[in-house]
Design a protein around this motif. Structure first.
Motif, mmCIF file in Angstrom:
data_model
loop_
_atom_site.group_PDB
_atom_site.id
_atom_site.type_symbol
_atom_site.label_atom_id
_atom_site.label_comp_id
_atom_site.label_asym_id
_atom_site.label_seq_id
_atom_site.Cartn_x
_atom_site.Cartn_y
_atom_site.Cartn_z
ATOM 1 N N THR A 1 12.851 -10.006 -12.068
ATOM 2 C CA THR A 1 12.281 -11.282 -12.473
ATOM 3 C C THR A 1 11.092 -11.679 -11.614
ATOM 4 O O THR A 1 10.818 -11.070 -10.575
ATOM 5 C CB THR A 1 13.343 -12.379 -12.431
ATOM 6 O OG1 THR A 1 13.782 -12.554 -11.073
ATOM 7 C CG2 THR A 1 14.531 -12.030 -13.307
ATOM 8 N N CYS B 1 6.250 1.073 -18.495
ATOM 9 C CA CYS B 1 6.229 -0.188 -17.774
ATOM 10 C C CYS B 1 5.829 -1.303 -18.744
ATOM 11 O O CYS B 1 4.914 -1.125 -19.566
ATOM 12 C CB CYS B 1 5.222 -0.091 -16.632
ATOM 13 S SG CYS B 1 4.971 -1.619 -15.731
ATOM 14 N N ASN B 2 6.493 -2.411 -18.635
ATOM 15 C CA ASN B 2 6.204 -3.585 -19.454
ATOM 16 C C ASN B 2 6.226 -4.806 -18.548
ATOM 17 O O ASN B 2 7.159 -4.952 -17.748
ATOM 18 C CB ASN B 2 7.258 -3.697 -20.563
ATOM 19 C CG ASN B 2 7.290 -5.048 -21.236
ATOM 20 O OD1 ASN B 2 8.208 -5.828 -21.019
ATOM 21 N ND2 ASN B 2 6.310 -5.329 -22.060
ATOM 22 N N VAL C 1 7.404 -10.987 -15.149
ATOM 23 C CA VAL C 1 8.619 -10.184 -15.125
ATOM 24 C C VAL C 1 8.205 -8.726 -15.348
ATOM 25 O O VAL C 1 7.326 -8.453 -16.165
ATOM 26 C CB VAL C 1 9.594 -10.621 -16.231
ATOM 27 C CG1 VAL C 1 10.795 -9.711 -16.300
ATOM 28 C CG2 VAL C 1 10.006 -12.073 -16.025
ATOM 29 N N THR D 1 17.305 -8.622 -10.104
ATOM 30 C CA THR D 1 17.227 -7.339 -10.806
ATOM 31 C C THR D 1 18.392 -7.145 -11.771
ATOM 32 O O THR D 1 19.502 -7.641 -11.543
ATOM 33 C CB THR D 1 17.210 -6.179 -9.807
ATOM 34 O OG1 THR D 1 18.383 -6.240 -8.979
ATOM 35 C CG2 THR D 1 15.970 -6.241 -8.927
ATOM 36 N N TYR D 2 18.099 -6.402 -12.835
ATOM 37 C CA TYR D 2 19.098 -6.039 -13.824
ATOM 38 C C TYR D 2 18.918 -4.562 -14.146
ATOM 39 O O TYR D 2 17.797 -4.057 -14.136
ATOM 40 C CB TYR D 2 18.931 -6.854 -15.104
ATOM 41 C CG TYR D 2 19.023 -8.339 -14.910
ATOM 42 C CD1 TYR D 2 17.877 -9.091 -14.663
ATOM 43 C CD2 TYR D 2 20.245 -8.996 -14.962
ATOM 44 C CE1 TYR D 2 17.954 -10.458 -14.474
ATOM 45 C CE2 TYR D 2 20.328 -10.364 -14.777
ATOM 46 C CZ TYR D 2 19.173 -11.093 -14.538
ATOM 47 O OH TYR D 2 19.247 -12.444 -14.345
ATOM 48 N N ASP E 1 3.184 -10.264 -23.311
ATOM 49 C CA ASP E 1 3.614 -9.041 -22.647
ATOM 50 C C ASP E 1 2.615 -7.914 -22.843
ATOM 51 O O ASP E 1 1.839 -7.896 -23.790
ATOM 52 C CB ASP E 1 5.025 -8.629 -23.095
ATOM 53 C CG ASP E 1 5.044 -8.052 -24.492
ATOM 54 O OD1 ASP E 1 5.844 -7.110 -24.728
ATOM 55 O OD2 ASP E 1 4.274 -8.517 -25.348
ATOM 56 N N LEU F 1 15.917 -0.553 -22.570
ATOM 57 C CA LEU F 1 15.544 -1.215 -21.328
ATOM 58 C C LEU F 1 16.351 -0.620 -20.187
ATOM 59 O O LEU F 1 17.580 -0.605 -20.224
ATOM 60 C CB LEU F 1 15.815 -2.712 -21.440
ATOM 61 C CG LEU F 1 15.518 -3.565 -20.210
ATOM 62 C CD1 LEU F 1 14.052 -3.487 -19.825
ATOM 63 C CD2 LEU F 1 15.933 -5.011 -20.460
ATOM 64 N N ASN G 1 9.502 -4.971 -16.458
ATOM 65 C CA ASN G 1 10.542 -4.179 -17.098
ATOM 66 C C ASN G 1 10.146 -2.717 -17.101
ATOM 67 O O ASN G 1 8.973 -2.392 -17.266
ATOM 68 C CB ASN G 1 10.749 -4.599 -18.557
ATOM 69 C CG ASN G 1 11.136 -6.047 -18.701
ATOM 70 O OD1 ASN G 1 12.117 -6.497 -18.131
ATOM 71 N ND2 ASN G 1 10.374 -6.787 -19.479
ATOM 72 N N TRP G 2 11.119 -1.861 -16.972
ATOM 73 C CA TRP G 2 10.944 -0.425 -17.213
ATOM 74 C C TRP G 2 11.823 -0.064 -18.412
ATOM 75 O O TRP G 2 13.021 -0.338 -18.419
ATOM 76 C CB TRP G 2 11.336 0.412 -16.015
ATOM 77 C CG TRP G 2 10.337 0.386 -14.897
ATOM 78 C CD1 TRP G 2 10.351 -0.424 -13.800
ATOM 79 C CD2 TRP G 2 9.172 1.210 -14.783
ATOM 80 N NE1 TRP G 2 9.267 -0.154 -12.999
ATOM 81 C CE2 TRP G 2 8.528 0.847 -13.581
ATOM 82 C CE3 TRP G 2 8.607 2.224 -15.560
ATOM 83 C CZ2 TRP G 2 7.349 1.453 -13.134
ATOM 84 C CZ3 TRP G 2 7.441 2.823 -15.120
ATOM 85 C CH2 TRP G 2 6.819 2.448 -13.933
ATOM 86 N N TYR G 3 11.193 0.551 -19.411
ATOM 87 C CA TYR G 3 11.883 1.057 -20.581
ATOM 88 C C TYR G 3 11.773 2.586 -20.587
ATOM 89 O O TYR G 3 10.910 3.167 -19.919
ATOM 90 C CB TYR G 3 11.221 0.535 -21.860
ATOM 91 C CG TYR G 3 11.481 -0.906 -22.187
ATOM 92 C CD1 TYR G 3 10.744 -1.921 -21.578
ATOM 93 C CD2 TYR G 3 12.435 -1.273 -23.134
ATOM 94 C CE1 TYR G 3 10.964 -3.254 -21.890
ATOM 95 C CE2 TYR G 3 12.663 -2.594 -23.454
ATOM 96 C CZ TYR G 3 11.919 -3.583 -22.838
ATOM 97 O OH TYR G 3 12.137 -4.895 -23.152
ATOM 98 N N THR H 1 14.990 -4.403 -14.954
ATOM 99 C CA THR H 1 14.157 -5.604 -14.959
ATOM 100 C C THR H 1 14.158 -6.227 -13.576
ATOM 101 O O THR H 1 15.193 -6.221 -12.894
ATOM 102 C CB THR H 1 14.711 -6.636 -15.962
ATOM 103 O OG1 THR H 1 14.619 -6.121 -17.280
ATOM 104 C CG2 THR H 1 13.948 -7.955 -15.886
#
Length: 119
Positions: free
Chosen positions: A53, A97-98, A34, A59-60, A107, A48, A36-38, A51
């Motif tokens: 998946t 980026c995560n 997955v 996407t979220y 992670d 966050l 994620n951008w924070y 995201t």
């Protein structure tokens, strides 16, 4: 495992930037992670932003960026992206980026890239 972000910079309100997150050193295929951008602005908590998946690429988005930002991935290039359009001063932050391995929850984080939106 290494994540390297790029693409940040200084931009005027209404402008665009495309952030990239290049991953390397994985044992497992990148498609199983997955992304994620924070972001974290000075004096504020990390939040966050978006995201995508692993399996289906669902996407979220943070409500305040929905319709302006687009998260995507290129599994062949082991890279995630965050396209940011119609940028606002309140988007100014360090962007991170995560990636999370869906099966184990392990992670990893990048070093961050600064985005500054100002006249």
């Amino acid at each position: 495992v290494q994540l390297v972000e790029s693409g940040g910079g200084l931009v005027q309100p209404g402008g665009s930037l495309r952030l990239s997150c290049a991953a390397s050193g994985f044992t497992f295929t990148f498609s199983r992670f997955v992304i994620n951008w924070y972001r974290q602005a000075p004096g504020k908590e990390r939040e966050l932003v978006a995201t995508i998946t692993s399996t289906f690429g669902v996407t979220y988005y943070l409500l305040s960026v929905k319709g302006r930002f687009t998260i995507s991935r290129d599994n062949a290039r082991n890279t995630g992206y965050l396209q940011m359009n119609s940028l606002k001063p309140e988007d100014t932050a360090m962007y991170y980026c995560n990636v999370v391995r869906a099966a184990s929850g392990s992670d990893y984080w990048g070093q961050g890239t600064q985005v500054t939106v100002t006249d």
